[in-house]
Design a protein around this motif. Sequence first.
Motif, mmCIF file in Angstrom:
data_model
loop_
_atom_site.group_PDB
_atom_site.id
_atom_site.type_symbol
_atom_site.label_atom_id
_atom_site.label_comp_id
_atom_site.label_asym_id
_atom_site.label_seq_id
_atom_site.Cartn_x
_atom_site.Cartn_y
_atom_site.Cartn_z
ATOM 1 N N SER A 141 0.842 -1.200 0.000
ATOM 2 C CA SER A 141 0.000 0.000 0.000
ATOM 3 C C SER A 141 0.876 1.249 0.000
ATOM 4 O O SER A 141 2.075 1.182 0.283
ATOM 5 C CB SER A 141 -0.921 0.005 1.229
ATOM 6 N N MET A 142 0.272 2.402 -0.323
ATOM 7 C CA MET A 142 1.005 3.663 -0.337
ATOM 8 C C MET A 142 1.155 4.197 1.082
ATOM 9 O O MET A 142 0.256 4.041 1.909
ATOM 10 C CB MET A 142 0.274 4.701 -1.189
ATOM 11 N N PRO A 143 2.271 4.867 1.383
ATOM 12 C CA PRO A 143 2.445 5.398 2.739
ATOM 13 C C PRO A 143 1.576 6.620 3.031
ATOM 14 O O PRO A 143 1.236 6.881 4.182
ATOM 15 C CB PRO A 143 3.935 5.765 2.790
ATOM 16 N N TYR A 144 1.222 7.382 1.967
ATOM 17 C CA TYR A 144 0.466 8.619 2.162
ATOM 18 C C TYR A 144 -0.672 8.703 1.147
ATOM 19 O O TYR A 144 -0.525 8.291 -0.006
ATOM 20 C CB TYR A 144 1.372 9.843 1.977
ATOM 21 N N LEU B 267 0.520 14.814 6.353
ATOM 22 C CA LEU B 267 0.761 13.383 6.562
ATOM 23 C C LEU B 267 2.251 13.058 6.503
ATOM 24 O O LEU B 267 2.748 12.209 7.257
ATOM 25 C CB LEU B 267 0.010 12.566 5.501
ATOM 26 N N GLN B 268 2.966 13.727 5.600
ATOM 27 C CA GLN B 268 4.399 13.471 5.463
ATOM 28 C C GLN B 268 5.180 13.884 6.703
ATOM 29 O O GLN B 268 6.270 13.369 6.960
ATOM 30 C CB GLN B 268 4.940 14.199 4.224
ATOM 31 N N ARG B 269 4.630 14.823 7.475
ATOM 32 C CA ARG B 269 5.279 15.253 8.720
ATOM 33 C C ARG B 269 5.122 14.227 9.841
ATOM 34 O O ARG B 269 5.928 14.177 10.767
ATOM 35 C CB ARG B 269 4.673 16.582 9.203
ATOM 36 N N LYS B 270 4.069 13.436 9.760
ATOM 37 C CA LYS B 270 3.734 12.510 10.843
ATOM 38 C C LYS B 270 4.539 11.209 10.740
ATOM 39 O O LYS B 270 5.132 10.902 9.707
ATOM 40 C CB LYS B 270 2.235 12.196 10.803
ATOM 41 N N SER B 271 4.492 10.450 11.817
ATOM 42 C CA SER B 271 5.140 9.134 11.811
ATOM 43 C C SER B 271 4.415 8.203 10.844
ATOM 44 O O SER B 271 3.183 8.278 10.701
ATOM 45 C CB SER B 271 5.120 8.521 13.209
#
Length: 271
Positions: free
Chosen positions: A208-211, A222-226
């Motif tokens: 799956s995609m990370p974001y 979302l990219q800032r988060k864990s």
Amino acid sequence: MSVNDVLKGMGYKFIAEIGEGSFSQVKLATSQKHHCNVAIKIVDRVKAPKDFVQKFLPRELVILRRVNHDHIVQMHELIEVAGKRLCIVMEAAAKDLLQKIHEVNRIPEDQSKNLFSQMVSAINYLHQMDIVHRDLKCENILLTAEEQVKITDFGFARCVQDPSELSHTFCGSAAYTPPEVIMGMPYDPKKYDIWSLGVILYVMVTGSMPYDDTNLRRLIRLQRKSLVYPDGAGVQEPCRVFIRTLLQFSPSTRPTIQQVAERPWLQMGKS
């Protein structure tokens, strides 16, 4: 004379169409000259935007002529047809990485490590030549029948003359694009490639995609988060640490490709 007639006259026989864009097609063909199957990218210079014809296409061709690496797709020849169409004849592959992931859901960690090592080897080669790709994604990672990596599509690639030179062009796919590019900031194109590799590895091991990239403002948040991993993905902690290293929000804290190649996760299991 049509493109098909010209290519047939040169010993190419079409098997299937394997890709299509707004101003290009990619066809699988047999070749009498090269004694193998080839992929032929047919670019319509009339339909293509001027900046592509005058800027990006010449860059791509220069780079394809320069590179020679086991895990980068090889260009066999260029064929001009009536000044309107350009046929780029390249080595063919069996599938792309996204197709592979769709077939198996997610790729086991040991196999992912092997494939990713090949990608890192190719990008390390490019970066040492001061070439950046800027459009690394699963669709642009081809796999041969023996599951050897072949990186393709250098449409957004460029040569970087000065290591401190920043890029300004927004290019690539948002899902694989680092935050500094999405925010419209001048960016280090080599660190762009590192981020994209991190996204690719995440997709390989999780399926799956990370974001979620459907909203760019939300994407940056979302990219800032864990990173969050799907339930049951079974990704081991060393691999998670490695991916987290590649997907550092700040480009200054992302490793160089040489540092990526030396990371413990990639080295584990090697003799």
